[in-house]
Design an enzyme around this catalytic site. Structure first.
Site: not given
Ligand code: NAI
Ligand code: MG
Length: 479
Positions: A181, A255, A289, A386
């Site tokens: 997906k 991840e 990331c 983040e």
């Protein structure tokens, strides 16, 4: 003397986008029921209408993947599987321009990056794993290693085609079949990849692509016919997935996010380091990331360094992602832009000092100027959370140990950068840093042969290299 740049737009002619897409299940495009739009974040133009995957669609995709596994894929030799992977890699290269333009349209990233990084690296991942397909018994995984079976893969919007390649290539090389997906804001290159699978003659059902949002992702995670989950995305969703699969026999790799430190020691080559810091945080609008979102700089060179960094940031060209001169494209979505704005306001409120170069930005679309915050302390939200945008938080240190302590003071542990002229110092720092990937005197270097992944809240497992292969095999006995 400064030169003005004339616009150098890449043509859209290589791309044809259908007004509406269904899912790719069992080797065919099947119509969806509900749909949602995917837009170009640089213009807010609606590009296409995308199907929202339902339980019925996931059931059909898992069934198709299982059937393909049983009747075809598990019967092929590694050498035969490898041929398909080589074909896919070659087709990605042949259709590179089409993929790069489509990625930039749907995602907002500069064509310079989609053309020179995303698409070539995606092809490289298929080439690399094609080479492994017939050599798995030499991968140091023992002689009893077997594929998991049907693998569910959920990917984010920051590197849509590349994350697909990171997931699909090792899964197929090791003999699994796939239900994948793509993210809701960037589904178009995954749907074009479905065409590549057809063009490569891949047996029906080996790769199934179901589009949708988090609810569709959750249906994949919780489907009893799925044997392994591979996820890249936010730590928040990673935790939900970990909870969902706990107590099942599903294998899982995650991840997740990061808050990487780029540590610059006083003996570093300043100009090169400035370039590396800029690449580390402004590459892909900071939607990375492993972005070097914390600059941790030795106090003795901090003032000089920040001045040079600001001078360099004045040269960053923000604007049309399809312009070949653009360095910083559009923010991927309105909601991501809101998140970046909110965290930046928190930076102001908590007392850090914000600076951005003067830059004119388009009226429509989602934009955020390259930004640095100085005077950041470890307790500030912009040092801990983040931001996933073009925002750099600058902290300083006096002794090398203090630099390491600050770098490690984070719940994440995905990547880090070390800048120093002394080899012994870079090795010392690399040993002390708790991060999965550490770059010295460079940043954001990716290679399919090199494992990538994190510690702590940055995830479980590795992708790429021999380590990444083992995640797609069960019964691994490290010999
Ligand atoms: P997200 O984690 O919600 O989305 C990633 C993928 O997971 C998408 O395909 C999404 O549809 C799917 N998903 C969402 N909820 C799910 C669920 N409950 N079960 C299964 N799949 C699900 O990330 P989002 O909301 O797009 O971004 C939020 C923040 O996450 C960003 O601001 C950024 O900080 C971080 N992020 C980190 C990424 C990374 O590569 N580490 C990539 C994307 C986002
Ligand atoms: Mg889009």
């Amino acid at each position: 003397m400064t030169f003005e740049y004339a616009p150098a737009p890449e043509s859209r002619a290589s791309v044809s986008i259908k007004p509406k897409y269904g899912h790719y299940i069992g080797g065919k495009f099947v119509a969806g029921e509900k749909h949602f739009p995917t837009i170009n974040p640089a213009t807010e133009e609606v590009l296409s209408s995308i199907a929202l995957g339902s339980k019925k669609d996931i059931d059909a995709a898992v069934k198709a993947a299982k059937k393909a596994l049983d009747i075809h894929w598990s019967k092929l030799s590694g050498r035969e599987r490898g041929k398909y992977l080589f074909r896919i890699a070659r087709i990605l290269q042949e259709r590179a321009r089409e993929f790069a333009v489509l990625e930039s349209l749907d995602n907002g990233k500069p064509i310079r990056e989609s053309r020179d990084v995303d698409v070539p690296l995606a092809a490289a991942h298929f080439f690399y794993h094609a080479g492994w397909a017939d050599k798995l018994e030499f991968a140091g995984v023992g002689t009893k290693a077997k594929p998991h079976g049907v693998v569910g893969q959920i990917i984010p919007w920051n590197f849509p085609l590349l994350m697909l390649a990171w997931k699909v290539a090792p899964a197929l090389a090791t003999g699994n079949t796939v239900v994948l997906k793509p993210a809701e804001t960037t589904p178009l290159t995954a749907l074009l990849f479905a065409e590549v699978c057809e063009q490569a003659g891949l047996p029906a059902g080996v790769v199934n692509i179901v589009t949708g949002d988090g609810s569709t992702g959750a249906l994949i995670v919780n489907h009893p016919g799925i044997n392994k989950i591979a996820f890249t995305g936010s730590t928040e969703v990673g935790k939900i997935i970990a909870e969902s699969v706990a107590g099942t026999s599903k294998s899982v790799t995650l991840e997740l996010g990061g808050k990487a430190a780029n540590i610059v020691f006083e003996d570093a080559a300043i100009d090169e380091s400035v370039e590396g810091i800029v690449n580390g945080i402004f590459f892909n609008q900071g939607h990375v990331c492993c972005a070097g979102s914390r600059l941790i700089i030795q106090e003795s060179i901090s003032n000089e360094f920040i001045k040079k960094l600001q001078k360099r940031m004045e040269k960053i060209r923000v604007g049309d992602p399809l312009d070949k001169n653009t360095d910083l494209g559009a923010i991927n979505s309105r909601s991501q832009l809101e998140k970046i704005k909110e965290l930046s306001l928190a930076g102001d409120a908590e007392g850090a000092e914000r600076w951005s170069p003067q830059c004119s930005m388009p009226d429509k679309g989602f934009w955020f100027a390259p930004t640095i915050f100085t005077g950041v302390t470890q307790s500030h939200r912009i040092a801990r959370e983040e931001i996933f945008g073009p925002v750099l938080s600058v902290l300083t240190f006096r002794t090398p140990q203090e630099g390491i302590d600050k770098a490690n003071n984070t719940p994440f542990g995905l990547s880090a950068g070390v800048w120093s002229d002394k080899g012994s110092k870079t090795l010392w720092a690399a040993q002390k840093l708790k991060a999965g990937v550490i770059w010295t005197n460079t940043f954001n270097k990716f290679d399919p042969t090199s494992p990538f992944g994190g510690y702590k809240e940055s995830g479980w497992g590795r992708e790429g290299g021999r380590h990444g292969l083992t995640a797609y095999l069960k019964g691994v006995t490290h010999e």
